[in-house]
Design a protein around this motif. Structure first.
Motif, PDB file in Angstrom:
ATOM      1  N   ARG A  19       0.852  -1.183   0.000  1.00  0.00           N
ATOM      2  CA  ARG A  19       0.000   0.000   0.000  1.00  0.00           C
ATOM      3  C   ARG A  19       0.888   1.233   0.000  1.00  0.00           C
ATOM      4  O   ARG A  19       1.672   1.443   0.919  1.00  0.00           O
ATOM      5  CB  ARG A  19      -0.930   0.027   1.211  1.00  0.00           C
ATOM      6  CG  ARG A  19      -1.956   1.156   1.102  1.00  0.00           C
ATOM      7  CD  ARG A  19      -2.930   1.208   2.257  1.00  0.00           C
ATOM      8  NE  ARG A  19      -2.359   1.805   3.446  1.00  0.00           N
ATOM      9  CZ  ARG A  19      -3.072   2.353   4.425  1.00  0.00           C
ATOM     10  NH1 ARG A  19      -4.397   2.370   4.353  1.00  0.00           N
ATOM     11  NH2 ARG A  19      -2.481   2.856   5.495  1.00  0.00           N
ATOM     12  N   LEU A  20       0.723   2.011  -1.041  1.00  0.00           N
ATOM     13  CA  LEU A  20       1.456   3.269  -1.158  1.00  0.00           C
ATOM     14  C   LEU A  20       0.615   4.400  -0.592  1.00  0.00           C
ATOM     15  O   LEU A  20      -0.607   4.392  -0.700  1.00  0.00           O
ATOM     16  CB  LEU A  20       1.804   3.557  -2.620  1.00  0.00           C
ATOM     17  CG  LEU A  20       2.551   2.458  -3.380  1.00  0.00           C
ATOM     18  CD1 LEU A  20       2.881   2.960  -4.793  1.00  0.00           C
ATOM     19  CD2 LEU A  20       3.780   2.015  -2.658  1.00  0.00           C
ATOM     20  N   SER A  21       1.312   5.376  -0.023  1.00  0.00           N
ATOM     21  CA  SER A  21       0.646   6.560   0.508  1.00  0.00           C
ATOM     22  C   SER A  21       1.180   7.804  -0.173  1.00  0.00           C
ATOM     23  O   SER A  21       2.369   7.868  -0.508  1.00  0.00           O
ATOM     24  CB  SER A  21       0.889   6.684   2.024  1.00  0.00           C
ATOM     25  OG  SER A  21       0.394   5.565   2.717  1.00  0.00           O
ATOM     26  N   SER A  71      -7.671   5.197  -3.054  1.00  0.00           N
ATOM     27  CA  SER A  71      -8.624   5.667  -2.058  1.00  0.00           C
ATOM     28  C   SER A  71      -8.070   6.921  -1.389  1.00  0.00           C
ATOM     29  O   SER A  71      -6.887   7.246  -1.538  1.00  0.00           O
ATOM     30  CB  SER A  71      -8.891   4.587  -1.010  1.00  0.00           C
ATOM     31  OG  SER A  71      -7.705   4.264  -0.307  1.00  0.00           O
ATOM     32  N   GLU A  72      -8.953   7.595  -0.653  1.00  0.00           N
ATOM     33  CA  GLU A  72      -8.570   8.842  -0.010  1.00  0.00           C
ATOM     34  C   GLU A  72      -8.941   8.799   1.465  1.00  0.00           C
ATOM     35  O   GLU A  72      -9.955   8.216   1.845  1.00  0.00           O
ATOM     36  CB  GLU A  72      -9.319  10.030  -0.636  1.00  0.00           C
ATOM     37  CG  GLU A  72      -9.074  10.256  -2.085  1.00  0.00           C
ATOM     38  CD  GLU A  72      -9.939  11.387  -2.611  1.00  0.00           C
ATOM     39  OE1 GLU A  72     -11.127  11.156  -2.875  1.00  0.00           O
ATOM     40  OE2 GLU A  72      -9.424  12.509  -2.739  1.00  0.00           O
ATOM     41  N   ASP A  73      -8.121   9.450   2.276  1.00  0.00           N
ATOM     42  CA  ASP A  73      -8.455   9.701   3.671  1.00  0.00           C
ATOM     43  C   ASP A  73      -8.369  11.212   3.845  1.00  0.00           C
ATOM     44  O   ASP A  73      -7.281  11.769   3.994  1.00  0.00           O
ATOM     45  CB  ASP A  73      -7.476   8.985   4.599  1.00  0.00           C
ATOM     46  CG  ASP A  73      -7.854   9.131   6.069  1.00  0.00           C
ATOM     47  OD1 ASP A  73      -8.484  10.156   6.427  1.00  0.00           O
ATOM     48  OD2 ASP A  73      -7.521   8.244   6.857  1.00  0.00           O
ATOM     49  N   ASN A  77      -5.469  13.898   4.788  1.00  0.00           N
ATOM     50  CA  ASN A  77      -5.016  14.559   3.555  1.00  0.00           C
ATOM     51  C   ASN A  77      -4.048  13.657   2.788  1.00  0.00           C
ATOM     52  O   ASN A  77      -2.963  14.079   2.343  1.00  0.00           O
ATOM     53  CB  ASN A  77      -4.352  15.907   3.859  1.00  0.00           C
ATOM     54  CG  ASN A  77      -4.443  16.882   2.703  1.00  0.00           C
ATOM     55  OD1 ASN A  77      -5.365  16.805   1.875  1.00  0.00           O
ATOM     56  ND2 ASN A  77      -3.510  17.801   2.630  1.00  0.00           N
ATOM     57  N   THR A  78      -4.466  12.413   2.635  1.00  0.00           N
ATOM     58  CA  THR A  78      -3.602  11.386   2.051  1.00  0.00           C
ATOM     59  C   THR A  78      -4.407  10.555   1.061  1.00  0.00           C
ATOM     60  O   THR A  78      -5.584  10.267   1.289  1.00  0.00           O
ATOM     61  CB  THR A  78      -3.031  10.474   3.155  1.00  0.00           C
ATOM     62  OG1 THR A  78      -2.220  11.269   4.043  1.00  0.00           O
ATOM     63  CG2 THR A  78      -2.177   9.359   2.568  1.00  0.00           C
ATOM     64  N   VAL A  79      -3.753  10.191  -0.028  1.00  0.00           N
ATOM     65  CA  VAL A  79      -4.330   9.275  -1.012  1.00  0.00           C
ATOM     66  C   VAL A  79      -3.502   8.005  -0.994  1.00  0.00           C
ATOM     67  O   VAL A  79      -2.272   8.055  -0.908  1.00  0.00           O
ATOM     68  CB  VAL A  79      -4.339   9.908  -2.410  1.00  0.00           C
ATOM     69  CG1 VAL A  79      -4.721   8.876  -3.470  1.00  0.00           C
ATOM     70  CG2 VAL A  79      -5.312  11.080  -2.449  1.00  0.00           C
ATOM     71  N   TYR A  80      -4.175   6.883  -1.091  1.00  0.00           N
ATOM     72  CA  TYR A  80      -3.505   5.585  -1.027  1.00  0.00           C
ATOM     73  C   TYR A  80      -3.642   4.849  -2.351  1.00  0.00           C
ATOM     74  O   TYR A  80      -4.584   5.073  -3.120  1.00  0.00           O
ATOM     75  CB  TYR A  80      -4.127   4.725   0.075  1.00  0.00           C
ATOM     76  CG  TYR A  80      -4.043   5.345   1.441  1.00  0.00           C
ATOM     77  CD1 TYR A  80      -5.131   6.019   1.983  1.00  0.00           C
ATOM     78  CD2 TYR A  80      -2.873   5.267   2.188  1.00  0.00           C
ATOM     79  CE1 TYR A  80      -5.061   6.602   3.240  1.00  0.00           C
ATOM     80  CE2 TYR A  80      -2.792   5.852   3.452  1.00  0.00           C
ATOM     81  CZ  TYR A  80      -3.888   6.515   3.962  1.00  0.00           C
ATOM     82  OH  TYR A  80      -3.808   7.088   5.207  1.00  0.00           O
ATOM     83  N   LEU A  81      -2.724   3.945  -2.578  1.00  0.00           N
ATOM     84  CA  LEU A  81      -2.822   3.016  -3.693  1.00  0.00           C
ATOM     85  C   LEU A  81      -2.573   1.624  -3.138  1.00  0.00           C
ATOM     86  O   LEU A  81      -1.445   1.277  -2.775  1.00  0.00           O
ATOM     87  CB  LEU A  81      -1.808   3.341  -4.792  1.00  0.00           C
ATOM     88  CG  LEU A  81      -1.897   2.454  -6.022  1.00  0.00           C
ATOM     89  CD1 LEU A  81      -3.214   2.740  -6.775  1.00  0.00           C
ATOM     90  CD2 LEU A  81      -0.713   2.678  -6.959  1.00  0.00           C
ATOM     91  N   GLN A  82      -3.637   0.863  -3.019  1.00  0.00           N
ATOM     92  CA  GLN A  82      -3.526  -0.528  -2.583  1.00  0.00           C
ATOM     93  C   GLN A  82      -3.225  -1.386  -3.793  1.00  0.00           C
ATOM     94  O   GLN A  82      -3.997  -1.379  -4.758  1.00  0.00           O
ATOM     95  CB  GLN A  82      -4.826  -0.979  -1.911  1.00  0.00           C
ATOM     96  CG  GLN A  82      -4.814  -2.430  -1.462  1.00  0.00           C
ATOM     97  CD  GLN A  82      -3.833  -2.688  -0.333  1.00  0.00           C
ATOM     98  OE1 GLN A  82      -3.743  -1.913   0.600  1.00  0.00           O
ATOM     99  NE2 GLN A  82      -3.101  -3.797  -0.426  1.00  0.00           N
ATOM    100  N   MET A  83      -2.128  -2.102  -3.737  1.00  0.00           N
ATOM    101  CA  MET A  83      -1.694  -2.909  -4.868  1.00  0.00           C
ATOM    102  C   MET A  83      -1.675  -4.370  -4.446  1.00  0.00           C
ATOM    103  O   MET A  83      -0.924  -4.759  -3.539  1.00  0.00           O
ATOM    104  CB  MET A  83      -0.296  -2.472  -5.325  1.00  0.00           C
ATOM    105  CG  MET A  83      -0.194  -0.985  -5.616  1.00  0.00           C
ATOM    106  SD  MET A  83       1.392  -0.516  -6.335  1.00  0.00           S
ATOM    107  CE  MET A  83       2.496  -0.938  -5.004  1.00  0.00           C
TER     108      MET A  83
END
Length: 120
Positions: A19-21, A71-73, A77-83
């Motif tokens: 998971r990238l942030s 996805s966003e939180d 103030n963070t966007v994630y990339l679940q891989m």
């Protein structure tokens, strides 16, 4: 001043997950559209995923459709990339950027990138 900072990269075996942030300062991600891009050595930059924060719609590149989720939180103030189901061909430097909401074109604000390496 806009700053985007990616984290979460690393080395993982085929089939694994990361998971990238993308943490932002100086800009409210919930009022922007954000994209994840990647670039492998000798290859062109590729749009991986982007999210339209206004509509909530997400778009994915063909090569990651069904495996990656953006996805966003807003509180962080963070966007994630679940891989998930990672493949060796996913190996690349991954970047987040502010993008136009209806295109893969960027607005000139990029993070420094985080390396993802998938081993077979």
């Amino acid at each position: 001043q806009v700053h985007l900072v990616e984290s979460g990269g690393g080395s993982v075996q085929t089939g694994g997950s990361l998971r990238l942030s993308c943490a932002a300062s100086g800009v409210k991600l919930s009022s922007n559209c954000v994209g994840w891009f990647r670039q492998a050595p000798g290859k062109e930059r590729e749009g991986v995923a982007r999210v339209n924060s206004w509509s909530g719609s997400a778009y994915y590149g063909d090569s990651v459709q069904g495996r990656f989720t953006i996805s966003e939180d807003n509180a962080k103030n963070t966007v994630y990339l679940q891989m998930n189901s990672l493949k060796p061909e996913d190996t690349a430097m991954y970047y987040c950027a502010l993008v136009f909401c209806n295109a893969w074109s960027d607005l000139g604000y990029w993070g420094q990138g985080t390396q993802v390496t998938v081993t077979s």
